[in-house]
Design a protein around this motif. Sequence first.
Motif, PDB file in Angstrom:
ATOM      1  N   SER A   1       0.861  -1.185   0.000  1.00 50.72           N
ATOM      2  CA  SER A   1       0.000   0.000   0.000  1.00 50.72           C
ATOM      3  C   SER A   1       0.892   1.228   0.000  1.00 50.72           C
ATOM      4  O   SER A   1       1.446   1.595   1.034  1.00 50.72           O
ATOM      5  CB  SER A   1      -0.920  -0.008   1.231  1.00 50.72           C
ATOM      6  OG  SER A   1      -1.774  -1.134   1.222  1.00 50.72           O
TER       7      SER A   1
ATOM      8  N   ILE B   1      -4.628  -8.054  -8.605  1.00 46.91           N
ATOM      9  CA  ILE B   1      -3.628  -7.393  -9.454  1.00 46.91           C
ATOM     10  C   ILE B   1      -2.248  -8.000  -9.212  1.00 46.91           C
ATOM     11  O   ILE B   1      -1.504  -8.288 -10.160  1.00 46.91           O
ATOM     12  CB  ILE B   1      -3.610  -5.873  -9.185  1.00 46.91           C
ATOM     13  CG1 ILE B   1      -4.917  -5.231  -9.674  1.00 46.91           C
ATOM     14  CG2 ILE B   1      -2.410  -5.214  -9.863  1.00 46.91           C
ATOM     15  CD1 ILE B   1      -5.020  -3.753  -9.377  1.00 46.91           C
TER      16      ILE B   1
ATOM     17  N   SER C   1       0.875  -2.938  -5.520  1.00 47.05           N
ATOM     18  CA  SER C   1      -0.578  -2.850  -5.328  1.00 47.05           C
ATOM     19  C   SER C   1      -0.983  -3.600  -4.070  1.00 47.05           C
ATOM     20  O   SER C   1      -0.356  -4.601  -3.698  1.00 47.05           O
ATOM     21  CB  SER C   1      -1.305  -3.439  -6.545  1.00 47.05           C
ATOM     22  OG  SER C   1      -2.708  -3.433  -6.338  1.00 47.05           O
ATOM     23  N   ASP C   2      -2.039  -3.114  -3.417  1.00 48.55           N
ATOM     24  CA  ASP C   2      -2.586  -3.851  -2.278  1.00 48.55           C
ATOM     25  C   ASP C   2      -3.792  -4.688  -2.688  1.00 48.55           C
ATOM     26  O   ASP C   2      -4.453  -5.286  -1.834  1.00 48.55           O
ATOM     27  CB  ASP C   2      -2.960  -2.895  -1.141  1.00 48.55           C
ATOM     28  CG  ASP C   2      -3.898  -1.786  -1.597  1.00 48.55           C
ATOM     29  OD1 ASP C   2      -4.353  -1.823  -2.759  1.00 48.55           O
ATOM     30  OD2 ASP C   2      -4.164  -0.872  -0.798  1.00 48.55           O
ATOM     31  N   ASN C   3      -4.081  -4.732  -4.001  1.00 46.54           N
ATOM     32  CA  ASN C   3      -5.151  -5.577  -4.537  1.00 46.54           C
ATOM     33  C   ASN C   3      -4.574  -6.949  -4.866  1.00 46.54           C
ATOM     34  O   ASN C   3      -3.699  -7.078  -5.724  1.00 46.54           O
ATOM     35  CB  ASN C   3      -5.748  -4.936  -5.785  1.00 46.54           C
ATOM     36  CG  ASN C   3      -6.949  -5.705  -6.322  1.00 46.54           C
ATOM     37  OD1 ASN C   3      -6.836  -6.883  -6.675  1.00 46.54           O
ATOM     38  ND2 ASN C   3      -8.089  -5.035  -6.399  1.00 46.54           N
TER      39      ASN C   3
END
Length: 488
Positions: free
Chosen positions: A260, A346, A341-343
């Motif tokens: 993040s 992804i 990314s923190d997804n």
Amino acid sequence: MSIPETFKNGTIFVTGCTGFMGKVLTEKLLRSCDVKNIAVLVRGKNGLDASQRAGDIFKQSLFDRLRSEKPEFMTKIKIIDGNLEEQSLKISTDNRDWLIKNVNFVFHCAATVKLNEPLKVATRINIQGTENVVTLATNIINLKGFVYVSSAYSHYPRNEIKEELYPLSITAKELKQLIILDGKVDRLLVDWPNTYTLSKAITENMILTNENQLPISIFRPSIIGCTTSEPEPYWLDNLQGLSAVVTSVIVGFLRSLPMSMNKKTDIVPVDYTVNALISVMWDTVNRYKNSNERNKQPKIYNFVFSVDKPIYWGKFFDYIYEIYYQVPPLNTMWYICCVFSDNRWIVAIMGFLLHKIPAALLDLSLLICGKNPKMLKMYAKREKMTVLFKPFSTVEWKFDNSNTRELWTLLSQDDRKTFWFSFEQFDWKSYVQGFVFGIRKHILKEDLNNVTKALSKNKKLFWLHQLCICFVIYIALHVCWVFVELLM
């Protein structure tokens, strides 16, 4: 009484001197304090006995300054052959008697820092090992202070971590009993990201009961990075945690990372950390001169930068990229390119596209050349590392460091100069860029005068990287065109 005066002619017992922070602590104590002896607990390993392992450590460049200023320093070191996991630390009777009669200060730094260590192993080393050291300390005749090194993330499940004790659902005694009964201990990790943080929390609670009435404190540093200036600028010696991540990014190996970028990170230089740790011991000794303190809970010190000098992951890697473009490593395998990314989707998709597919192609080429494939295995290992790192790169905490800040105000001007750990005037950009220099020198073993050659190689990798991007775009457009034609 100043810090050097407190330690003058004293005998110090250090566990974990073979570790990253333990080495810096031992060097600093020998160089800045006129101690009588430093006893270091060392376990034989990889065919080397305790004396051989310790001898190899003290030959490292970290001790060059000490060798120059105090060439006789080895005469003050007493090597104690022992093992944290064993009863009575597996110390010989003679050494045990010597420690009991002579030691004045105990720094307990030893621990397994493997985040994915089985809970049974983490319990033996981090919990039982600490209990063994505490048991020894209760018998020391003239003990003035004991400092246990924990972690700022010891109570990971909490959003706010203050310098205080937090209740847990299980005690050290109950956990050890559960392991003996071969119970299902993995269920204890429901709210914890790894066994390291859980074992540290349980150990703290064991110490905080202070049943043995020791003059004890708990020191909680956050993520420990390379040195800032002493004894050597930007020194580090391990490829673990943050240094492993940064190294993998700048050599072009790691191209997808869960992170993040808008959240604070909490990195503390190891030399600042050691200075704060020594200051905590000084404060502990002073507080426990008053016998009434022995009936109170041990004091806790959170050593973190995010309260007074925060930096975000995004800015941290901006500085990494900036210095990379100026002086890239020569030992790169690809041009720097990492998706943060923190997804999780992804990260997973980009990991498949940027890690597994290229690795599979490289392994295929190795097989064709008659060599053993290795890239997929390397990426599988690295992905495990990023999974373990994710809990610290995607979460942000609110820390309190009131005790640590108060400690700074108690130091004299001379002590501040020698044992500086304040966040005042700290330059993150300079430090992060120095981190890269430290990795190039100590991890990649590069000559820092290779800039011209490295830039030349990096330029070629850049154009190769652009060519690959164009090729991927062409393939994607071609597939889309074929798909459209089929629909028509």
